[in-house]
Design a protein around this motif. Structure first.
Motif, PDB file in Angstrom:
ATOM      1  N   ARG A 193     -10.363 -24.355  -8.248  1.00  0.00           N
ATOM      2  CA  ARG A 193      -9.305 -23.405  -7.894  1.00  0.00           C
ATOM      3  C   ARG A 193      -9.525 -22.097  -8.637  1.00  0.00           C
ATOM      4  O   ARG A 193      -9.371 -21.015  -8.102  1.00  0.00           O
ATOM      5  N   LYS A 194      -9.937 -22.237  -9.906  1.00  0.00           N
ATOM      6  CA  LYS A 194     -10.162 -21.059 -10.734  1.00  0.00           C
ATOM      7  C   LYS A 194     -11.341 -20.236 -10.217  1.00  0.00           C
ATOM      8  O   LYS A 194     -11.383 -19.019 -10.359  1.00  0.00           O
ATOM      9  N   ALA A 195     -12.321 -20.924  -9.641  1.00  0.00           N
ATOM     10  CA  ALA A 195     -13.536 -20.244  -9.187  1.00  0.00           C
ATOM     11  C   ALA A 195     -13.348 -19.558  -7.839  1.00  0.00           C
ATOM     12  O   ALA A 195     -14.146 -18.719  -7.450  1.00  0.00           O
ATOM     13  N   ALA A 196     -12.269 -19.937  -7.113  1.00  0.00           N
ATOM     14  CA  ALA A 196     -12.077 -19.396  -5.764  1.00  0.00           C
ATOM     15  C   ALA A 196     -11.187 -18.152  -5.778  1.00  0.00           C
ATOM     16  O   ALA A 196     -10.270 -18.035  -6.576  1.00  0.00           O
ATOM     17  N   VAL A 197     -11.475 -17.219  -4.874  1.00  0.00           N
ATOM     18  CA  VAL A 197     -10.667 -15.988  -4.767  1.00  0.00           C
ATOM     19  C   VAL A 197      -9.422 -16.280  -3.934  1.00  0.00           C
ATOM     20  O   VAL A 197      -9.501 -16.948  -2.906  1.00  0.00           O
ATOM     21  N   SER A 198      -8.279 -15.784  -4.374  1.00  0.00           N
ATOM     22  CA  SER A 198      -7.049 -15.945  -3.604  1.00  0.00           C
ATOM     23  C   SER A 198      -7.165 -15.137  -2.316  1.00  0.00           C
ATOM     24  O   SER A 198      -7.826 -14.088  -2.293  1.00  0.00           O
ATOM     25  N   ASN A 199      -6.491 -15.620  -1.256  1.00  0.00           N
ATOM     26  CA  ASN A 199      -6.571 -14.939   0.045  1.00  0.00           C
ATOM     27  C   ASN A 199      -6.159 -13.483  -0.021  1.00  0.00           C
ATOM     28  O   ASN A 199      -6.827 -12.607   0.532  1.00  0.00           O
ATOM     29  N   TRP A 200      -5.045 -13.239  -0.760  1.00  0.00           N
ATOM     30  CA  TRP A 200      -4.511 -11.868  -0.804  1.00  0.00           C
ATOM     31  C   TRP A 200      -5.472 -10.883  -1.466  1.00  0.00           C
ATOM     32  O   TRP A 200      -5.423  -9.690  -1.225  1.00  0.00           O
ATOM     33  N   ALA A 201      -6.427 -11.416  -2.314  1.00  0.00           N
ATOM     34  CA  ALA A 201      -7.319 -10.509  -3.059  1.00  0.00           C
ATOM     35  C   ALA A 201      -8.739 -10.477  -2.497  1.00  0.00           C
ATOM     36  O   ALA A 201      -9.591  -9.748  -3.003  1.00  0.00           O
TER      37      ALA A 201
END
Ligand code: ZN
Length: 239
Positions: A193-201
């Motif tokens: 989860r930490k390695a993945a980019v959030s959708n909004w960003a």
């Protein structure tokens, strides 16, 4: 564990009772050919031997652990008439002695059958649990008096360490295996989860990476002041 008690030790070969609680376990080898039953029979058949042990272990089929001296009595397995002990505390009176049966290879060196080692581990773990004996109090006869016994564990200290390691291992229950696996899976999921980019960003992150503002790793890691200064400089805002 199947423990045969049909040939208990002759009472003249040990001291009745104990003056101290059991806090040590001492491992020996019989230093002669012969299986556990034969040894138990020998010590049970006559007095005046001047030596004894609580158990004999071999690799044979059926009962391969033979009780000789009952645990509540003091066997004569690690004493020294001159009192010149290597170990400060371990004595016959506070220890249980296990004799491991052995073989000789072609070069004349003593060795233990792996099954004998397995059964001794099983017996040792059982005794350790019943008397709360820590693994540090499991000793070779050698550690108590300096005698080369058990020879296969004195001549090859690694074999002894491997034996001791097996006593340290907490046999894992299925419950414990599941718990450790679940904990690891949870940690991995959090790291992903930490390695993945959030959708909004996602769009801004791609642009920043393309411009060389960031290297594209660890999108959710916090930024230090020095990192912020470096980013502002890369954007030409500090000139
Ligand atoms: Zn010994």
């Amino acid at each position: 564990m199947n423990i045969d008690k049909n040939h208990l030790c002759h009472p003249e070969n040990y001291t009745r009772g104990r003056r101290e609680p059991i806090t040590y376990l001492v491992i020996h080898y019989v230093g002669a050919l012969g299986n556990a039953r034969e040894n138990a029979r020998y010590y049970g058949s006559r007095g005046g031997i001047g030596a004894s042990a609580h158990y004999f272990v071999d690799h044979g089929p059926g009962a391969s652990v033979w009780q000789s001296v009952p645990e509540g009595h003091t066997a004569w397995h690690c004493g020294r008439s001159d009192r010149k002990y290597k170990h400060p505390k371990c004595r016959n009176v506070n220890s249980i002695g296990i004799e491991m049966c052995c073989h000789k290879d072609k070069s004349g060196a003593w060795y233990f059958d792996p099954e004998t080692v397995d059964r001794t581990v099983e017996l040792a773990l059982d005794i350790m649990e019943r008397y709360h004996i820590p693994v540090g109090n499991v000793l070779r006869h050698y550690d108590v008096t300096g005698k080369v016994c058990p020879a296969p564990f004195v001549e090859d200290a690694r074999a002894w360490l491997r034996f001791k390691q097996r006593l340290e291992e907490d046999p894992m229950t299925e419950e414990k295996v599941q718990a450790i696996a679940a904990e690891e899976a949870a940690k991995r999921a959090a790291a992903e989860r930490k390695a993945a980019v959030s959708n909004w960003a996602a769009e801004s992150w791609a642009k920043a990476k393309k411009k060389g503002v960031f290297d594209g790793t660890a999108p959710q890691s916090p930024m230090t002041r020095e990192q912020a200064a470096s980013v502002l400089d890369r954007l030409g805002l500090l000139n």
